[in-house]
Design a protein around this motif. Structure first.
Motif, mmCIF file in Angstrom:
data_model
loop_
_atom_site.group_PDB
_atom_site.id
_atom_site.type_symbol
_atom_site.label_atom_id
_atom_site.label_comp_id
_atom_site.label_asym_id
_atom_site.label_seq_id
_atom_site.Cartn_x
_atom_site.Cartn_y
_atom_site.Cartn_z
ATOM 1 N N GLU A 241 -10.167 -36.181 14.446
ATOM 2 C CA GLU A 241 -10.429 -37.002 15.680
ATOM 3 C C GLU A 241 -9.256 -37.171 16.676
ATOM 4 O OE1 GLU A 241 -12.302 -40.703 14.495
ATOM 5 O OE2 GLU A 241 -12.704 -39.977 12.441
ATOM 6 N N ALA A 242 -9.721 -36.999 18.118
ATOM 7 C CA ALA A 242 -8.706 -37.272 18.937
ATOM 8 C C ALA A 242 -8.256 -38.624 19.153
ATOM 9 C CB ALA A 242 -9.540 -36.846 20.272
ATOM 10 N N GLU B 171 -6.286 -41.786 21.733
ATOM 11 C CA GLU B 171 -5.982 -42.124 23.163
ATOM 12 C C GLU B 171 -4.466 -42.011 23.461
ATOM 13 O OE1 GLU B 171 -7.884 -45.988 24.674
ATOM 14 O OE2 GLU B 171 -7.624 -46.239 22.569
ATOM 15 N N GLN C 80 -5.099 -32.292 20.194
ATOM 16 C CA GLN C 80 -6.207 -32.723 21.021
ATOM 17 C C GLN C 80 -5.563 -33.691 22.337
ATOM 18 O OE1 GLN C 80 -10.195 -33.503 19.117
ATOM 19 N NE2 GLN C 80 -9.026 -33.798 17.303
ATOM 20 N N ARG D 11 -5.679 -32.912 25.151
ATOM 21 C CA ARG D 11 -6.517 -32.842 26.449
ATOM 22 C C ARG D 11 -7.494 -34.043 26.387
ATOM 23 N NH1 ARG D 11 -7.388 -28.841 29.817
ATOM 24 N NH2 ARG D 11 -6.246 -27.442 28.268
ATOM 25 N N GLU D 12 -7.629 -34.634 25.147
ATOM 26 C CA GLU D 12 -8.761 -35.960 25.002
ATOM 27 C C GLU D 12 -7.904 -37.181 25.048
ATOM 28 O OE1 GLU D 12 -11.899 -35.185 25.031
ATOM 29 O OE2 GLU D 12 -11.593 -33.086 24.885
ATOM 30 N N LYS E 286 -5.177 -40.089 26.621
ATOM 31 C CA LYS E 286 -4.890 -40.949 28.086
ATOM 32 C C LYS E 286 -3.380 -40.740 28.238
ATOM 33 C CE LYS E 286 -9.107 -44.036 27.560
ATOM 34 N NZ LYS E 286 -9.597 -45.150 27.765
#
Length: 594
Positions: A393-394, A396, A455, A457-458, A460
């Motif tokens: 799972e990505a 934040e 991840q 890219r996902e 923030k």
């Protein structure tokens, strides 16, 4: 006049040669020993009678035991009890037994072999601890084990000094009436602490550094002489004095007052030992002396290595521990002299063993270099550890570098309930953090494939908390190029690091020492009775000005001359800004009072 000339020669020789040994990584102890051998009766004969110097220099050992006693706060000793009285005791028993067996094989009597085995089981606190501190290895597992073993050995010296007369038949001592020495010890233990605390409170009221130093020396020497009068050793008296003051509010000041005298006298002691070392024995019995030295180092290495492995130690750590403690110790010089005085050993035997201990200390730096080589060889044989598989799972937030800075950020995010992915390239750090229940992944954030797997890219926010400046800048450049939409919050080691991050367009960066430095400055100004409101204004204006200067200097960072000129101009600007803040605050205060 002759004594003054000798003392000056000793100081000059130590100033010239000891720094060379330290710079070469051989340690100051070996430097002092070498200086003593050079100028002593077996060298250039600048000093022909080292015995007189030895009587004065032995005060260095006395002061060393006082400092050791000061470090023995009951709470600290209790926390280390398992390592000190477990591993330390087992090392002493194992090494002493093996060395005593060797002494019996070489023809020593049972009592002499037992005593020699115990003495040679001691290692050099004065060499090992400073060396490990310089190598930044005191906090490692083997460094902590070495400290515990050395502490137990230092504690063992006290009863050993008292028991040596029981091994021999030499001069009479008050130990033939053990009740006298024991009575003195009990009385000192019962009334010593309140009396000493009262003495130092009285001296502290005078507020004189010289008087405090004098009181410290009087305490050490007074108790040392008192113990000697009771038939015990001076070293025991100094040690008891240190223990009595271990919990005192004056402990740190006492240590600072004694340190210069301890260092100088301990240096003189090692020089006196070097002068007394009979180098002619190495010429007469080269194979025997070198063989005994090799045997001592080998036996101590094998017993300690085997013991540490038996107790579950890792191979590499057990090997480094055994190599670090394979030499003889400085207390052997004192103990062999006492053994000779009480006729446990003959003069030639004591001289040979003293020379063997000195030679074993001389090879100690080489042993550590061998240990470093073996560590590198082991590392080269092992295939590089594969990076951990990243979470499915990505998150934040992705945190690169999960040391002291990254962990604080992570803890706050956890408290908020925010998911994050933490990366660190130090495998040992990863395992340590995991033991405390925090999830962190082994991987290099400067690897693009790893960042994709994490991840990023996902995400923030990317928190750049890597300690190494070059690695931090490589990672920052990679993230800015391939993940331009991700906001970067960066940690900077210094102004240079901050400037390079700004070159990459990273504005949310902070020097790691800046907030704590500002808080310390704030406290300092308040303790100087500046009004809190004025302090807030001064700190705020300082931060604003510092940011402006950093931005201004970014373009001239590679020109040292312009940087120096700019820094001087910035200091003058800051002084004017703070003076204006003070004037505005004073004007406002006067207006309020009206």
């Amino acid at each position: 006049m002759q004594s003054l000339t000798t003392f000056a020669a000793l100081l000059l020789a130590s100033v010239l040669f000891v720094p060379l040994f330290k710079r070469a990584g051989l340690g100051t102890v070996l430097g002092y020993l070498a200086v003593g051998m050079l100028i002593g009766p077996f060298g250039v004969e600048l000093v022909r009678d080292p015995d007189n110097l030895m009587h004065t220099a032995e005060l260095g050992v006395v002061l060393l035991l006082f400092v050791i006693g000061l470090e023995l706060k009951p709470s600290r000793l209790w926390a280390l009890r398992r390592s000190v009285f477990g591993l330390g005791a087992m090392q002493m028993v194992a090494a002493a037994t093996a060395l005593a067996a060797g002494g019996l094989y070489l023809g020593l009597s049972l009592s002499a072999a037992a005593l020699v085995g115990i003495i040679l089981a001691l290692s050099s606190t004065a060499f090992v601890l400073p060396t490990l501190a310089e190598r930044r290895e005191l906090s490692t597992r083997y460094g902590r084990d070495a400290f515990a073993i050395l502490l137990f050995q230092d504690l063992s010296v006290i009863p050993l000094l008292a028991l040596i007369p029981l091994f021999g038949t030499g001069r009479s001592t008050a130990l033939t009436h053990p009740g006298v020495g024991l009575g003195v010890l009990v009385v000192v233990a019962m009334i010593g602490r309140p009396l000493l605390n009262a003495l130092f409170r009285h001296v502290a009221r005078v507020d004189s550094r010289e008087m405090f130093t004098a009181a410290a020396l009087v305490t050490v020497l007074g108790l040392a002489l008192l113990m000697q009068a009771g038939g015990l050793s001076m070293s025991l008296g100094a040690f008891v004095a240190g223990v009595l003051l271990a919990d005192s509010e004056f402990r740190h000041e006492l240590e600072a007052s004694i340190a210069p005298f301890q260092g100088l006298l301990l240096g003189l002691f090692f020089m006196a030992v070097g002068m007394s070392t009979n180098l002619s024995l190495l010429v007469k019995f080269p194979l025997q002396i070198l063989g005994l030295t090799a045997g001592l180092v080998t036996i101590k290495f094998l017993t300690l290595y085997g013991l540490r492995r038996l107790l579950g130690g890792v191979k590499a750590e057990a090997r480094m521990l055994a190599l670090a403690l394979a030499q003889g110790g400085e207390f052997a010089f004192v103990l062999f002299d006492a053994a000779q005085s009480f006729r446990v050993l003959g003069e030639v035997q004591a001289d040979k063993l003293t020379l063997v201990v000195a030679l074993s200390m001389a090879v100690s730096p080489l042993l550590l270099l061998i240990g470093d080589f073996l560590v590198r060889a082991d590392a080269a044989k092992q295939p590089p550890r594969a990076f951990d598989e990243m979470p499915a799972e990505a998150s934040e937030v992705v945190i690169a570098g999960f040391g002291r800075v990254g962990q604080v950020v992570g803890r706050l995010l956890l408290a908020r309930g925010t998911r994050f992915t933490a990366l660190d390239v130090d495998a040992e750090q990863v395992e340590t953090v995991r033991r405390f229940g925090l999830k962190v992944f082994y991987g290099d954030a400067a690897n693009l494939d790893l960042l994709h797997a994490a991840q990023l890219r996902e995400a923030k926010v990317f928190v750049l908390a890597i300690d190494d400046v070059k690695a931090s800048l490589r990672t920052a450049e990679l993230v800015r190029k391939h993940f331009p939409h991700v906001q970067i919050v960066a940690r900077a080691r210094n102004r240079f690091h901050a400037s390079r991050l700004m070159d990459l367009g990273i504005e949310r960066q902070i020097r790691e020492a800046l907030p704590s430095s500002l808080e310390m400055a704030r406290w300092t100004l308040e303790l100087l009775h500046e009004p809190p409101a004025l302090v807030d204004q001064m700190v705020t204006r300082f931060v604003r000005h510092d940011a402006e200067v950093l931005a201004r200097q970014q373009a001239i960072a590679h020109d040292e001359g312009q940087m120096i000129q700019s820094t001087r101009a910035a200091r003058e600007e800051l002084a004017q800004i703070l003076e204006e803040a003070r004037a505005a605050f004073s004007h406002k205060e006067r207006g309020v009072k009206r």
